[in-house]
Write an enzyme that holds these catalytic residues in place. Structure first.
Site, PDB file in Angstrom:
ATOM      1  N   GLY A   1     -61.104  -7.495  -0.848  1.00 26.59           N
ATOM      2  CA  GLY A   1     -61.328  -7.449   0.596  1.00 26.59           C
ATOM      3  C   GLY A   1     -62.229  -8.456   0.818  1.00 26.59           C
ATOM      4  N   ILE A   2     -63.297  -9.240  -0.433  1.00 25.62           N
ATOM      5  CA  ILE A   2     -64.660  -9.258  -0.042  1.00 25.62           C
ATOM      6  C   ILE A   2     -63.800 -11.394  -0.107  1.00 25.62           C
ATOM      7  CG2 ILE A   2     -67.301 -11.092  -0.550  1.00 25.62           C
ATOM      8  CD1 ILE A   2     -67.413  -8.230  -2.851  1.00 25.62           C
ATOM      9  N   ARG A  37     -70.699 -11.011 -10.014  1.00 25.39           N
ATOM     10  CA  ARG A  37     -70.883 -10.450 -10.635  1.00 25.39           C
ATOM     11  C   ARG A  37     -71.786 -11.760 -12.149  1.00 25.39           C
ATOM     12  NH1 ARG A  37     -71.470  -6.447  -8.625  1.00 25.39           N
ATOM     13  NH2 ARG A  37     -71.825  -4.263  -8.824  1.00 25.39           N
ATOM     14  N   ASP A  92     -75.866 -15.014  -5.855  1.00 30.13           N
ATOM     15  CA  ASP A  92     -77.030 -13.770  -5.506  1.00 30.13           C
ATOM     16  C   ASP A  92     -76.552 -13.120  -6.356  1.00 30.13           C
ATOM     17  OD1 ASP A  92     -77.878 -12.273  -3.580  1.00 30.13           O
ATOM     18  OD2 ASP A  92     -75.995 -11.037  -3.187  1.00 30.13           O
ATOM     19  N   GLU A 110     -79.988  -8.880 -14.686  1.00 29.93           N
ATOM     20  CA  GLU A 110     -80.386  -8.714 -14.006  1.00 29.93           C
ATOM     21  C   GLU A 110     -81.384  -7.758 -13.445  1.00 29.93           C
ATOM     22  OE1 GLU A 110     -78.255  -7.821 -10.130  1.00 29.93           O
ATOM     23  OE2 GLU A 110     -77.026  -9.788 -10.410  1.00 29.93           O
ATOM     24  N   HIS A 134     -79.805 -10.586  -5.114  1.00 33.57           N
ATOM     25  CA  HIS A 134     -78.724  -9.736  -5.119  1.00 33.57           C
ATOM     26  C   HIS A 134     -78.596  -8.755  -3.795  1.00 33.57           C
ATOM     27  CE1 HIS A 134     -75.152  -6.917  -8.046  1.00 33.57           C
ATOM     28  NE2 HIS A 134     -74.911  -6.801  -6.220  1.00 33.57           N
ATOM     29  N   LEU A 135     -77.954  -9.653  -2.418  1.00 32.70           N
ATOM     30  CA  LEU A 135     -78.622  -8.601  -1.025  1.00 32.70           C
ATOM     31  C   LEU A 135     -77.110  -8.929  -0.896  1.00 32.70           C
ATOM     32  CD1 LEU A 135     -81.313 -11.092   0.148  1.00 32.70           C
ATOM     33  CD2 LEU A 135     -81.645  -8.635  -0.500  1.00 32.70           C
ATOM     34  N   GLY A 136     -76.284  -8.327  -1.466  1.00 34.49           N
ATOM     35  CA  GLY A 136     -74.434  -8.564  -1.308  1.00 34.49           C
ATOM     36  C   GLY A 136     -74.166  -7.447  -0.159  1.00 34.49           C
TER      37      GLY A 136
HETATM   38  O1  GLV Z   1     -72.867  -5.496  -5.536  1.00 32.92           O
HETATM   39  C1  GLV Z   1     -72.722  -4.298  -4.962  1.00 32.92           C
HETATM   40  C2  GLV Z   1     -71.989  -3.181  -5.651  1.00 32.92           C
HETATM   41  O2  GLV Z   1     -71.314  -3.786  -6.506  1.00 32.92           O
HETATM   42  O3  GLV Z   1     -71.208  -2.947  -4.750  1.00 32.92           O
END
Ligand code: GLV
Length: 334
Positions: A168-169, A250, A274, A279, A297-299
Protein backbone atom coordinates in the site's frame (compact mmCIF):
# COMPACT_ATOMS: atom_id res chain seq x y z
CA UNK A 1 -24.80 -9.01 33.63
CA UNK A 2 -21.09 -8.50 34.23
CA UNK A 3 -19.47 -6.49 31.42
CA UNK A 4 -16.24 -7.61 29.76
CA UNK A 5 -13.27 -5.45 30.77
CA UNK A 6 -10.97 -3.85 28.20
CA UNK A 7 -7.67 -2.03 28.76
CA UNK A 8 -6.79 0.93 26.55
CA UNK A 9 -3.01 1.54 26.35
CA UNK A 10 -2.23 5.01 25.03
CA UNK A 11 -3.93 8.35 24.74
CA UNK A 12 -6.72 8.53 22.21
CA UNK A 13 -7.82 11.54 20.16
CA UNK A 14 -11.34 10.62 21.28
CA UNK A 15 -12.02 11.80 24.81
CA UNK A 16 -12.23 9.13 27.49
CA UNK A 17 -15.95 9.90 27.83
CA UNK A 18 -16.58 9.39 24.11
CA UNK A 19 -14.73 6.11 24.27
CA UNK A 20 -16.64 4.93 27.35
CA UNK A 21 -19.92 5.94 25.63
CA UNK A 22 -18.95 3.98 22.51
CA UNK A 23 -18.74 0.82 24.60
CA UNK A 24 -21.66 1.57 26.87
CA UNK A 25 -23.48 -1.68 27.71
CA UNK A 26 -20.77 -3.64 25.86
CA UNK A 27 -17.62 -3.36 27.94
CA UNK A 28 -16.05 -1.61 30.89
CA UNK A 29 -13.21 0.55 29.60
CA UNK A 30 -10.08 0.87 31.74
CA UNK A 31 -7.34 3.33 30.85
CA UNK A 32 -3.71 2.51 31.46
CA UNK A 33 -2.56 4.09 34.70
CA UNK A 34 1.15 3.27 34.91
CA UNK A 35 4.23 5.30 34.21
CA UNK A 36 6.68 2.51 33.38
CA UNK A 37 6.74 -0.95 31.86
CA UNK A 38 7.94 -2.44 35.15
CA UNK A 39 4.99 -0.93 36.99
CA UNK A 40 2.61 -2.17 34.29
CA UNK A 41 3.99 -5.73 34.31
CA UNK A 42 3.63 -5.84 38.10
CA UNK A 43 0.08 -4.47 37.94
CA UNK A 44 -0.88 -6.99 35.24
CA UNK A 45 0.33 -9.85 37.42
CA UNK A 46 -1.05 -8.56 40.70
CA UNK A 47 -4.60 -9.69 39.90
CA UNK A 48 -5.98 -6.31 40.97
CA UNK A 49 -6.77 -3.38 38.65
CA UNK A 50 -6.40 -5.29 35.38
CA UNK A 51 -7.99 -8.49 36.61
CA UNK A 52 -10.32 -10.18 34.11
CA UNK A 53 -9.50 -7.95 31.13
CA UNK A 54 -10.34 -9.78 27.90
CA UNK A 55 -8.96 -7.30 25.39
CA UNK A 56 -6.25 -4.69 25.03
CA UNK A 57 -6.09 -1.74 22.66
CA UNK A 58 -2.46 -0.91 21.90
CA UNK A 59 -1.85 2.65 20.72
CA UNK A 60 1.66 3.20 19.37
CA UNK A 61 1.89 6.33 21.51
CA UNK A 62 1.99 4.14 24.64
CA UNK A 63 5.15 2.34 23.48
CA UNK A 64 7.39 4.43 25.72
CA UNK A 65 5.51 2.96 28.71
CA UNK A 66 4.55 -0.54 27.57
CA UNK A 67 7.67 -1.27 25.51
CA UNK A 68 7.26 -4.00 22.92
CA UNK A 69 4.54 -6.62 23.32
CA UNK A 70 7.30 -9.22 23.48
CA UNK A 71 7.26 -12.66 25.09
CA UNK A 72 7.80 -11.24 28.59
CA UNK A 73 4.88 -8.84 28.14
CA UNK A 74 2.50 -11.41 26.63
CA UNK A 75 3.38 -13.94 29.35
CA UNK A 76 2.56 -11.33 32.01
CA UNK A 77 -0.98 -10.81 30.75
CA UNK A 78 -3.86 -12.26 32.79
CA UNK A 79 -5.16 -15.55 31.32
CA UNK A 80 -8.44 -13.78 30.57
CA UNK A 81 -6.83 -11.74 27.71
CA UNK A 82 -7.96 -13.13 24.36
CA UNK A 83 -7.52 -10.21 21.98
CA UNK A 84 -5.14 -7.33 21.19
CA UNK A 85 -6.21 -4.54 18.84
CA UNK A 86 -3.05 -2.77 17.67
CA UNK A 87 -3.06 0.71 16.16
CA UNK A 88 -0.29 0.27 13.57
CA UNK A 89 0.21 -1.31 10.21
CA UNK A 90 3.60 -2.78 11.17
CA UNK A 91 3.43 -5.38 13.93
CA UNK A 92 7.08 -6.29 14.48
CA UNK A 93 6.74 -5.05 18.07
CA UNK A 94 4.27 -7.86 18.91
CA UNK A 95 5.52 -11.40 19.48
CA UNK A 96 3.05 -13.32 17.36
CA UNK A 97 4.31 -16.75 18.40
CA UNK A 98 3.87 -15.84 22.08
CA UNK A 99 0.30 -14.69 21.29
CA UNK A 100 -0.35 -17.95 19.43
CA UNK A 101 0.82 -19.97 22.42
CA UNK A 102 -1.61 -18.06 24.63
CA UNK A 103 -4.51 -18.24 22.11
CA UNK A 104 -4.60 -14.46 21.84
CA UNK A 105 -5.91 -13.00 18.58
CA UNK A 106 -4.28 -9.84 17.27
CA UNK A 107 -5.47 -7.36 14.67
CA UNK A 108 -3.84 -4.24 13.25
CA UNK A 109 -4.99 -1.30 11.14
CA UNK A 110 -3.59 -2.13 7.71
CA UNK A 111 -3.67 0.48 5.00
CA UNK A 112 -4.71 3.38 7.21
CA UNK A 113 -1.26 4.98 7.32
CA UNK A 114 -0.39 4.37 3.65
CA UNK A 115 -0.99 7.88 2.35
CA UNK A 116 0.62 9.63 5.33
CA UNK A 117 3.71 7.39 5.21
CA UNK A 118 4.13 7.67 1.43
CA UNK A 119 3.92 11.44 1.84
CA UNK A 120 6.80 11.35 4.33
CA UNK A 121 8.83 9.17 1.92
CA UNK A 122 8.18 11.70 -0.85
CA UNK A 123 9.19 14.53 1.48
CA UNK A 124 12.45 12.71 2.25
CA UNK A 125 13.13 12.23 -1.47
CA UNK A 126 12.52 15.92 -2.17
CA UNK A 127 14.51 17.02 0.87
CA UNK A 128 17.55 14.84 0.10
CA UNK A 129 17.67 15.43 -3.67
CA UNK A 130 17.15 19.20 -3.39
CA UNK A 131 19.10 19.50 -0.10
CA UNK A 132 16.17 21.30 1.48
CA UNK A 133 16.60 20.24 5.10
CA UNK A 134 20.27 21.20 4.83
CA UNK A 135 19.16 24.66 3.68
CA UNK A 136 16.65 24.90 6.48
CA UNK A 137 19.20 23.89 9.12
CA UNK A 138 21.52 26.56 7.73
CA UNK A 139 18.89 29.30 8.16
CA UNK A 140 18.02 28.05 11.65
CA UNK A 141 21.67 28.36 12.60
CA UNK A 142 21.74 32.00 11.47
CA UNK A 143 23.40 31.42 8.09
CA UNK A 144 22.18 31.66 4.50
CA UNK A 145 22.66 29.04 1.73
CA UNK A 146 25.08 26.18 2.47
CA UNK A 147 28.20 26.32 0.23
CA UNK A 148 28.12 24.45 -3.12
CA UNK A 149 24.40 23.76 -2.81
CA UNK A 150 23.60 24.43 -6.48
CA UNK A 151 25.81 21.62 -7.76
CA UNK A 152 24.60 19.18 -5.14
CA UNK A 153 20.86 19.84 -5.47
CA UNK A 154 18.95 17.84 -8.08
CA UNK A 155 15.45 17.86 -9.55
CA UNK A 156 13.22 14.83 -9.10
CA UNK A 157 11.83 15.06 -12.62
CA UNK A 158 13.40 12.46 -14.87
CA UNK A 159 15.25 10.66 -12.10
CA UNK A 160 14.75 6.97 -11.30
CA UNK A 161 13.09 5.75 -8.12
CA UNK A 162 13.44 2.09 -7.11
CA UNK A 163 10.90 0.86 -4.57
CA UNK A 164 11.48 -2.29 -2.55
CA UNK A 165 8.02 -3.56 -1.51
CA UNK A 166 5.10 -2.39 -3.63
CA UNK A 167 2.39 -2.79 -0.96
CA UNK A 168 0.00 0.00 0.00
CA UNK A 169 2.69 2.54 0.95
CA UNK A 170 5.02 1.67 -1.92
CA UNK A 171 2.13 1.91 -4.40
CA UNK A 172 1.05 5.32 -3.09
CA UNK A 173 4.64 6.56 -3.31
CA UNK A 174 4.82 5.27 -6.90
CA UNK A 175 1.73 7.36 -7.77
CA UNK A 176 3.16 10.47 -6.12
CA UNK A 177 6.57 10.08 -7.77
CA UNK A 178 5.01 9.41 -11.17
CA UNK A 179 3.47 12.90 -11.03
CA UNK A 180 6.88 14.58 -11.52
CA UNK A 181 7.40 12.24 -13.44
CA UNK A 182 10.08 10.06 -11.94
CA UNK A 183 10.71 6.70 -13.58
CA UNK A 184 9.44 4.05 -11.15
CA UNK A 185 11.03 0.59 -10.77
CA UNK A 186 10.08 -1.91 -8.09
CA UNK A 187 11.06 -5.20 -6.55
CA UNK A 188 8.58 -7.48 -4.82
CA UNK A 189 8.59 -11.19 -4.12
CA UNK A 190 5.90 -11.38 -6.84
CA UNK A 191 4.73 -8.96 -9.52
CA UNK A 192 2.12 -6.72 -7.82
CA UNK A 193 -1.30 -7.41 -9.36
CA UNK A 194 -2.45 -3.79 -8.89
CA UNK A 195 0.78 -2.16 -10.09
CA UNK A 196 0.17 0.60 -12.64
CA UNK A 197 1.74 0.10 -16.09
CA UNK A 198 4.41 2.72 -15.46
CA UNK A 199 5.91 0.63 -12.61
CA UNK A 200 8.63 -1.69 -13.97
CA UNK A 201 8.97 -4.99 -12.09
CA UNK A 202 12.30 -6.65 -11.19
CA UNK A 203 12.27 -10.12 -9.67
CA UNK A 204 14.94 -11.40 -7.26
CA UNK A 205 17.15 -12.60 -10.11
CA UNK A 206 17.24 -9.08 -11.61
CA UNK A 207 17.35 -6.91 -8.51
CA UNK A 208 20.98 -5.86 -9.17
CA UNK A 209 19.92 -4.36 -12.52
CA UNK A 210 17.28 -2.33 -10.72
CA UNK A 211 19.74 -1.11 -8.09
CA UNK A 212 22.27 -0.07 -10.74
CA UNK A 213 19.65 2.15 -12.41
CA UNK A 214 18.26 3.80 -9.27
CA UNK A 215 18.96 7.40 -8.27
CA UNK A 216 16.79 6.84 -5.20
CA UNK A 217 16.06 3.60 -3.34
CA UNK A 218 13.02 3.66 -1.05
CA UNK A 219 12.25 0.78 1.32
CA UNK A 220 8.67 -0.34 2.05
CA UNK A 221 8.80 -3.84 3.50
CA UNK A 222 7.65 -5.00 6.96
CA UNK A 223 10.34 -6.05 9.44
CA UNK A 224 10.46 -9.82 9.88
CA UNK A 225 13.02 -12.64 9.85
CA UNK A 226 13.32 -12.37 6.04
CA UNK A 227 13.80 -8.61 5.86
CA UNK A 228 16.05 -7.86 8.87
CA UNK A 229 19.32 -6.57 7.38
CA UNK A 230 17.92 -7.00 3.84
CA UNK A 231 19.58 -3.81 2.61
CA UNK A 232 23.12 -4.94 3.33
CA UNK A 233 26.56 -3.79 2.23
CA UNK A 234 26.31 -5.82 -0.99
CA UNK A 235 23.00 -4.26 -2.01
CA UNK A 236 24.11 -0.75 -1.08
CA UNK A 237 27.27 -1.14 -3.20
CA UNK A 238 25.15 -2.25 -6.19
CA UNK A 239 23.55 1.21 -6.20
CA UNK A 240 25.29 3.70 -8.44
CA UNK A 241 27.66 6.19 -6.84
CA UNK A 242 25.72 9.18 -5.60
CA UNK A 243 22.44 7.30 -5.04
CA UNK A 244 20.11 8.23 -2.18
CA UNK A 245 18.53 5.78 0.32
CA UNK A 246 15.14 6.53 1.87
CA UNK A 247 13.69 4.50 4.75
CA UNK A 248 10.21 4.91 6.23
CA UNK A 249 9.71 1.20 7.01
CA UNK A 250 11.76 -0.08 9.97
CA UNK A 251 15.36 0.78 10.86
CA UNK A 252 16.50 -2.82 11.16
CA UNK A 253 15.73 -3.53 7.49
CA UNK A 254 18.96 -1.69 6.64
CA UNK A 255 22.45 -2.62 7.84
CA UNK A 256 23.03 0.78 9.46
CA UNK A 257 26.84 0.40 9.73
CA UNK A 258 27.08 -0.41 6.00
CA UNK A 259 24.88 2.59 5.17
CA UNK A 260 27.05 4.91 7.28
CA UNK A 261 30.22 3.60 5.61
CA UNK A 262 28.66 4.33 2.21
CA UNK A 263 27.80 7.89 3.33
CA UNK A 264 31.33 8.37 4.64
CA UNK A 265 33.05 7.35 1.42
CA UNK A 266 30.55 9.20 -0.79
CA UNK A 267 29.02 6.10 -2.39
CA UNK A 268 25.67 7.40 -1.13
CA UNK A 269 25.13 11.12 -1.69
CA UNK A 270 22.39 11.37 0.98
CA UNK A 271 19.95 9.43 3.15
CA UNK A 272 16.41 10.28 4.26
CA UNK A 273 15.39 8.36 7.37
CA UNK A 274 12.21 8.27 9.42
CA UNK A 275 13.07 5.04 11.24
CA UNK A 276 16.06 3.69 13.21
CA UNK A 277 17.14 0.30 14.60
CA UNK A 278 16.75 1.26 18.26
CA UNK A 279 14.10 4.00 18.45
CA UNK A 280 13.91 6.53 19.96
CA UNK A 281 17.73 6.44 19.90
CA UNK A 282 19.39 7.82 16.78
CA UNK A 283 22.98 6.75 16.03
CA UNK A 284 25.03 9.92 16.79
CA UNK A 285 27.18 9.18 13.70
CA UNK A 286 24.19 10.06 11.52
CA UNK A 287 24.03 13.54 13.05
CA UNK A 288 27.43 14.35 11.54
CA UNK A 289 26.17 14.15 7.97
CA UNK A 290 24.73 17.38 6.59
CA UNK A 291 23.25 15.27 3.77
CA UNK A 292 21.09 13.18 6.12
CA UNK A 293 17.46 14.24 6.55
CA UNK A 294 16.38 12.67 9.84
CA UNK A 295 12.80 12.53 11.10
CA UNK A 296 11.51 11.09 14.40
CA UNK A 297 9.24 8.30 12.98
CA UNK A 298 6.54 10.64 11.71
CA UNK A 299 5.31 8.37 8.86
CA UNK A 300 1.78 7.72 10.14
CA UNK A 301 1.61 10.75 12.39
CA UNK A 302 -1.19 12.99 11.17
CA UNK A 303 -4.44 13.89 12.91
CA UNK A 304 -6.51 12.28 10.14
CA UNK A 305 -4.53 9.04 10.12
CA UNK A 306 -4.63 8.77 13.90
CA UNK A 307 -8.39 9.31 14.09
CA UNK A 308 -8.93 6.68 11.42
CA UNK A 309 -6.56 4.24 13.16
CA UNK A 310 -8.40 4.74 16.43
CA UNK A 311 -11.87 4.23 14.88
CA UNK A 312 -10.69 1.12 13.08
CA UNK A 313 -8.97 -0.36 16.16
CA UNK A 314 -12.00 0.37 18.37
CA UNK A 315 -14.47 -1.04 15.85
CA UNK A 316 -12.29 -4.17 15.54
CA UNK A 317 -12.50 -4.44 19.34
CA UNK A 318 -16.29 -4.06 19.25
CA UNK A 319 -16.51 -6.81 16.67
CA UNK A 320 -14.31 -9.07 18.77
CA UNK A 321 -16.48 -8.45 21.84
CA UNK A 322 -19.66 -9.37 19.97
CA UNK A 323 -18.41 -12.22 17.74
CA UNK A 324 -15.21 -13.58 19.28
CA UNK A 325 -13.27 -12.68 16.14
CA UNK A 326 -12.32 -9.47 14.34
CA UNK A 327 -11.50 -7.93 10.98
CA UNK A 328 -7.85 -7.19 10.20
CA UNK A 329 -6.55 -10.25 12.08
CA UNK A 330 -2.83 -10.65 11.40
CA UNK A 331 -2.31 -13.13 8.53
CA UNK A 332 -0.25 -15.38 10.84
CA UNK A 333 -3.25 -15.77 13.16
CA UNK A 334 -6.07 -16.29 10.66
O1 GLV B 1 5.12 2.74 11.75
C1 GLV B 1 3.94 2.87 11.64
C2 GLV B 1 3.03 1.74 11.49
O2 GLV B 1 3.48 0.59 11.51
O3 GLV B 1 1.81 1.98 11.37
Amino acid sequence: MQLERVLICGSLGFSSLECIAMFSGIAEIIFLDCSSRQELLMALQSGKEYDGICGIVRHWNAASITGPFDEEFIESLPRSVKYISSMNSGYDMIDIQACKRRDILVSNTPGVGDDATATVALYLIISTLRRLSEGERSVHSGLWRPPNITHNAHDLTGRTLAIIGLGGIGMRLAELAHAFPMRVLYHNRHRAARAPKYCEFFDAAHIDEMLAMADVLSIHVPLDDHTEGLIDEKMIRKLKTGAVVINTSRGRVIDEAAMIRALEDGHLSAVGLDVYPDEPKVNPRLLDFSNATLLPHLGGVSAETQMQQESQALSNLKEFLSTGTARDLLPELR
